[in-house]
Design a protein around this motif. Structure first.
Motif, PDB file in Angstrom:
ATOM      1  N   SER A 263       0.859  -1.191   0.000  1.00 10.98           N
ATOM      2  CA  SER A 263       0.000   0.000   0.000  1.00 10.98           C
ATOM      3  C   SER A 263       0.891   1.236   0.000  1.00 10.98           C
ATOM      4  O   SER A 263       2.069   1.165   0.370  1.00 10.98           O
ATOM      5  N   TYR A 264       0.330   2.359  -0.396  1.00 11.70           N
ATOM      6  CA  TYR A 264       1.109   3.604  -0.457  1.00 11.70           C
ATOM      7  C   TYR A 264       1.165   4.239   0.929  1.00 11.70           C
ATOM      8  O   TYR A 264       0.134   4.497   1.545  1.00 11.70           O
ATOM      9  N   VAL A 265       2.358   4.450   1.402  1.00  8.64           N
ATOM     10  CA  VAL A 265       2.569   5.124   2.685  1.00  8.64           C
ATOM     11  C   VAL A 265       3.357   6.398   2.413  1.00  8.64           C
ATOM     12  O   VAL A 265       4.485   6.351   1.918  1.00  8.64           O
ATOM     13  N   SER A 266       2.755   7.531   2.715  1.00 11.10           N
ATOM     14  CA  SER A 266       3.418   8.813   2.477  1.00 11.10           C
ATOM     15  C   SER A 266       4.296   9.159   3.668  1.00 11.10           C
ATOM     16  O   SER A 266       3.800   9.459   4.760  1.00 11.10           O
ATOM     17  N   GLU A 267       5.607   9.080   3.470  1.00 12.82           N
ATOM     18  CA  GLU A 267       6.547   9.442   4.531  1.00 12.82           C
ATOM     19  C   GLU A 267       6.884  10.921   4.401  1.00 12.82           C
ATOM     20  O   GLU A 267       7.776  11.310   3.668  1.00 12.82           O
ATOM     21  N   THR A 268       6.114  11.724   5.099  1.00 16.39           N
ATOM     22  CA  THR A 268       6.359  13.158   5.061  1.00 16.39           C
ATOM     23  C   THR A 268       6.170  13.726   6.459  1.00 16.39           C
ATOM     24  O   THR A 268       5.624  13.062   7.346  1.00 16.39           O
ATOM     25  N   SER A 364      26.296  14.601  15.838  1.00 14.91           N
ATOM     26  CA  SER A 364      25.221  13.835  15.219  1.00 14.91           C
ATOM     27  C   SER A 364      23.975  14.721  15.132  1.00 14.91           C
ATOM     28  O   SER A 364      23.910  15.798  15.754  1.00 14.91           O
ATOM     29  N   ILE A 365      22.981  14.269  14.369  1.00 11.83           N
ATOM     30  CA  ILE A 365      21.714  14.998  14.272  1.00 11.83           C
ATOM     31  C   ILE A 365      21.118  15.191  15.664  1.00 11.83           C
ATOM     32  O   ILE A 365      20.671  16.286  16.030  1.00 11.83           O
ATOM     33  N   LEU A 366      21.142  14.134  16.459  1.00 14.45           N
ATOM     34  CA  LEU A 366      20.567  14.195  17.808  1.00 14.45           C
ATOM     35  C   LEU A 366      21.316  15.181  18.685  1.00 14.45           C
ATOM     36  O   LEU A 366      20.710  16.012  19.376  1.00 14.45           O
ATOM     37  N   ASP A 367      22.651  15.128  18.674  1.00 20.35           N
ATOM     38  CA  ASP A 367      23.455  16.009  19.523  1.00 20.35           C
ATOM     39  C   ASP A 367      23.275  17.472  19.121  1.00 20.35           C
ATOM     40  O   ASP A 367      23.180  18.357  19.983  1.00 20.35           O
ATOM     41  N   GLU A 368      23.243  17.731  17.800  1.00 17.28           N
ATOM     42  CA  GLU A 368      23.079  19.113  17.323  1.00 17.28           C
ATOM     43  C   GLU A 368      21.715  19.657  17.721  1.00 17.28           C
ATOM     44  O   GLU A 368      21.584  20.821  18.122  1.00 17.28           O
ATOM     45  N   PHE A 369      20.696  18.814  17.625  1.00 19.28           N
ATOM     46  CA  PHE A 369      19.337  19.249  17.967  1.00 19.28           C
ATOM     47  C   PHE A 369      19.231  19.580  19.455  1.00 19.28           C
ATOM     48  O   PHE A 369      18.705  20.630  19.838  1.00 19.28           O
ATOM     49  N   PHE A 377      17.106  14.407  25.810  1.00 18.22           N
ATOM     50  CA  PHE A 377      17.347  13.334  24.841  1.00 18.22           C
ATOM     51  C   PHE A 377      16.100  12.463  24.651  1.00 18.22           C
ATOM     52  O   PHE A 377      15.736  12.110  23.538  1.00 18.22           O
ATOM     53  N   ALA A 378      15.449  12.122  25.762  1.00 21.90           N
ATOM     54  CA  ALA A 378      14.293  11.227  25.692  1.00 21.90           C
ATOM     55  C   ALA A 378      13.188  11.807  24.824  1.00 21.90           C
ATOM     56  O   ALA A 378      12.502  11.081  24.099  1.00 21.90           O
ATOM     57  N   HIS A 379      13.000  13.133  24.878  1.00 24.13           N
ATOM     58  CA  HIS A 379      11.963  13.786  24.074  1.00 24.13           C
ATOM     59  C   HIS A 379      12.451  14.063  22.658  1.00 24.13           C
ATOM     60  O   HIS A 379      11.642  14.135  21.724  1.00 24.13           O
ATOM     61  N   ALA A 380      13.748  14.240  22.488  1.00 22.63           N
ATOM     62  CA  ALA A 380      14.307  14.618  21.183  1.00 22.63           C
ATOM     63  C   ALA A 380      14.063  13.551  20.124  1.00 22.63           C
ATOM     64  O   ALA A 380      13.799  13.865  18.964  1.00 22.63           O
ATOM     65  N   TYR A 381      14.148  12.271  20.511  1.00 24.22           N
ATOM     66  CA  TYR A 381      13.929  11.191  19.545  1.00 24.22           C
ATOM     67  C   TYR A 381      12.541  11.313  18.899  1.00 24.22           C
ATOM     68  O   TYR A 381      12.399  11.240  17.684  1.00 24.22           O
ATOM     69  N   GLY A 382      11.534  11.497  19.733  1.00 28.36           N
ATOM     70  CA  GLY A 382      10.168  11.601  19.226  1.00 28.36           C
ATOM     71  C   GLY A 382       9.961  12.846  18.393  1.00 28.36           C
ATOM     72  O   GLY A 382       9.261  12.815  17.368  1.00 28.36           O
ATOM     73  N   PHE A 387       9.880  14.849  12.102  1.00 29.44           N
ATOM     74  CA  PHE A 387      10.496  15.508  10.938  1.00 29.44           C
ATOM     75  C   PHE A 387      11.299  14.510  10.106  1.00 29.44           C
ATOM     76  O   PHE A 387      12.220  14.877   9.382  1.00 29.44           O
ATOM     77  N   LEU A 388      10.921  13.234  10.217  1.00 28.54           N
ATOM     78  CA  LEU A 388      11.434  12.137   9.380  1.00 28.54           C
ATOM     79  C   LEU A 388      12.884  11.764   9.670  1.00 28.54           C
ATOM     80  O   LEU A 388      13.540  11.154   8.827  1.00 28.54           O
ATOM     81  N   PHE A 389      13.388  12.130  10.840  1.00 27.50           N
ATOM     82  CA  PHE A 389      14.706  11.661  11.253  1.00 27.50           C
ATOM     83  C   PHE A 389      14.488  10.490  12.211  1.00 27.50           C
ATOM     84  O   PHE A 389      14.208  10.687  13.390  1.00 27.50           O
ATOM     85  N   LYS A 390      14.550   9.279  11.667  1.00 24.90           N
ATOM     86  CA  LYS A 390      14.233   8.078  12.422  1.00 24.90           C
ATOM     87  C   LYS A 390      15.305   7.797  13.478  1.00 24.90           C
ATOM     88  O   LYS A 390      16.421   8.304  13.404  1.00 24.90           O
ATOM     89  N   LYS A 391      14.925   6.946  14.439  1.00 27.62           N
ATOM     90  CA  LYS A 391      15.813   6.641  15.560  1.00 27.62           C
ATOM     91  C   LYS A 391      17.152   6.100  15.084  1.00 27.62           C
ATOM     92  O   LYS A 391      18.206   6.426  15.633  1.00 27.62           O
ATOM     93  N   GLU A 392      17.108   5.301  13.992  1.00 24.30           N
ATOM     94  CA  GLU A 392      18.351   4.719  13.490  1.00 24.30           C
ATOM     95  C   GLU A 392      19.180   5.719  12.683  1.00 24.30           C
ATOM     96  O   GLU A 392      20.341   5.461  12.359  1.00 24.30           O
ATOM     97  N   ASP A 393      18.590   6.886  12.356  1.00 26.89           N
ATOM     98  CA  ASP A 393      19.290   7.884  11.540  1.00 26.89           C
ATOM     99  C   ASP A 393      19.912   9.019  12.345  1.00 26.89           C
ATOM    100  O   ASP A 393      20.775   9.738  11.828  1.00 26.89           O
TER     101      ASP A 393
END
Length: 480
Positions: A263-268, A364-369, A377-382, A387-393
């Motif tokens: 199915s089509y999933v819009s990742e935005t 890293s993206i997380l550290d810069e944010f 940190f706990a809230h930053a992941y969510g 904004f499409l920056f997944k936990k693994e990214d």
């Protein structure tokens, strides 16, 4: 003719696109679209020999390619000297003047330093440089990002008049509507080709999404039937019959999986929400007889401007008119020569710059944010996930982000704060179309005051503008 054969590009374990094949012939005008980070600029670099593919090949037959990347820089020298260095003979200087005329470069000054040019002027210099080499196929990455409205309208006519193929990465929907014969989209790690302009593409894409979803539903109904059949045949008493029936059912399920539908999933970005409430009578900003010059060149004199709570203002005008100067004065990045600037009391002012400079930090993206927002940190992941920056990214180095990803990252930081007044200088540059649509919806719903500088006609029309100001020749006119 340019032919791509089964092009695949992967970075470590991440596949951008795979088995991409295409053919570019004739004098077509093609728009390449897709989500930020899907590999549009990478594909351009592969075609132009700046990057290698992981697999596949490209045949270039009797073609001379010109390529203007999304980001480019110039040496610190004069415009005329730089362009003259592109000529085979100084006797051909007339070609530069002819191209400057064709490009409507009315303020072309060969004795001006390249570093002092506006972004739109730099784009025109780059076009002159490229066209001096007489390409037969031209690749341009985000050509309208730094052109003003007059420049974009001129550029549309110029591109259509060129007797060569032009392939452009663009998220400017009005531009795509007016210029291209085809839309190519990087989707599901491949290229899907749509004949026609942006509106045709949008309609056909919606039809294709419906088809994908219908096929997925039909597949899942079939799967449910087969799994039920499998459970039933397991109850057959005869061992040989049961074994054959189970094997047949599993084979049918295996065939279904081999040609699996999705199915089509819009990742935005789901939303860009900035909460505030400002009283409509509140003074947010006032310019009183403000004057500004650079090196004795007057930008404007005795300029007056007033913004009140809840107003959403579009400020437009030609490149070099002083729009960004007004923005920088408001945000304290520039001083004024005379007059008075007053900001409303106790307002939270948010500024989004048109130029998202590449961040060279090793963070890293997380550290810069977390560093720039103070978010736990706990809230930053969510928050980053929205904004499409997944936990693994989020452990990825911030310096490796593409221009579109950088813009999305800056919006993640920008929307973390609830501002009463937004100063947005070309906020839609580098954003993909789906993210632009989310931002448009957010700006329409925003309850604060907004000053928007943008040359994207489609974006402006969908952003809830209540007032239009035109800055030209040092004069600011209210035209709505």
């Amino acid at each position: 003719m340019i032919v791509g054969h089964n092009i695949t590009k992967a970075f470590d374990s991440r596949i951008l696109f795979t088995n991409v094949s295409f053919k570019i012939t004739g004098r077509k005008k093609i728009g390449l679209v897709g989500k930020n980070g899907c590999g549009k600029s990478t594909l351009f670099k592969i075609i132009n020999g700046e990057e290698e593919s992981t697999d596949g090949s490209i045949d270039i037959v009797n073609e001379k390619i010109g390529y203007i990347p999304q980001e480019f820089s110039f040496p610190d020298e004069l415009v005329g000297i730089y362009l003259e260095e592109q000529l085979e003979s100084t006797w051909d200087y007339y070609k530069i003047e002819k191209l400057a005329s064709q490009l409507n470069f009315v303020n072309f000054d060969p004795y001006q330093s390249l570093s002092t040019l506006s972004e739109g002027q730099k784009m025109k210099v780059k076009l002159i440089e490229m066209m001096l080499h007489e390409p037969t196929t031209l690749f341009i990455d985000e050509p309208t990002n730094h052109l003003d409205m007059e420049g974009i309208e001129w550029f549309e006519k110029y591109i259509k008049s060129l007797n060569i193929s032009v392939i452009m990465i663009s998220h400017d929907r009005t531009f795509l509507n007016n210029v291209v014969d085809e839309i190519w989209e990087i989707e599901r790690k491949g290229i899907i080709r749509y004949v026609g302009n942006y509106d045709n593409y949008k309609e056909e894409k919606l039809n294709l999404i419906d088809k994908w979803n219908d096929e997925f539903k039909a597949q899942e109904r079939k799967r449910a039937q087969l799994e039920k059949l499998l459970e039933n045949v397991k109850k057959i008493g005869d061992g040989k019959k049961r074994s054959r029936a189970v094997s047949a059912a599993k084979t049918r399920i295996s065939r279904l999986d081999k040609d699996k539908k999705y199915s089509y999933v819009s990742e935005t970005v789901k939303s860009i929400k900035i909460d505030t409430e400002v009283h409509k009578s509140k003074l947010m900003l006032r310019f009183s007889d403000v004057s500004k010059s650079y090196d004795k060149n007057t930008v404007f004199q005795n300029l007056n401007l007033e913004l009140r709570g809840g107003e959403k203002v579009w400020l437009f005008g030609p490149n070099g008119a002083g729009k960004s100067t007004i923005v920088k004065i408001i945000t304290g990045l520039e001083s004024i020569d005379s007059g008075d600037v007053k900001l409303g009391e106790n307002i939270r002012l948010g500024y989004f710059s048109q130029i998202q400079k590449k961040i060279d930090s090793k963070n890293s993206i997380l550290d810069e944010f977390t560093k720039r927002t103070g978010c736990y940190f706990a809230h930053a992941y969510g928050y980053l996930d929205k904004f499409l920056f997944k936990k693994e990214d989020v452990t990825k180095s911030i310096s490796l982000l593409s221009p579109g990803e950088r813009a999305r990252f800056e919006f993640a930081i920008f929307s973390y704060y609830d501002y009463d007044m937004l100063i947005l200088d070309e906020p839609d540059n580098h954003l993909d179309i789906e993210t632009k649509e989310v931002l448009e919806e957010s700006l329409r719903a925003y309850k604060g005051t907004m000053l928007l500088v943008s040359h994207d006609r489609y974006f402006v029309g969908n952003s809830g503008i209540t007032k239009v100001l035109n800055l030209k020749n040092g004069i600011l006119k209210d035209i709505l």
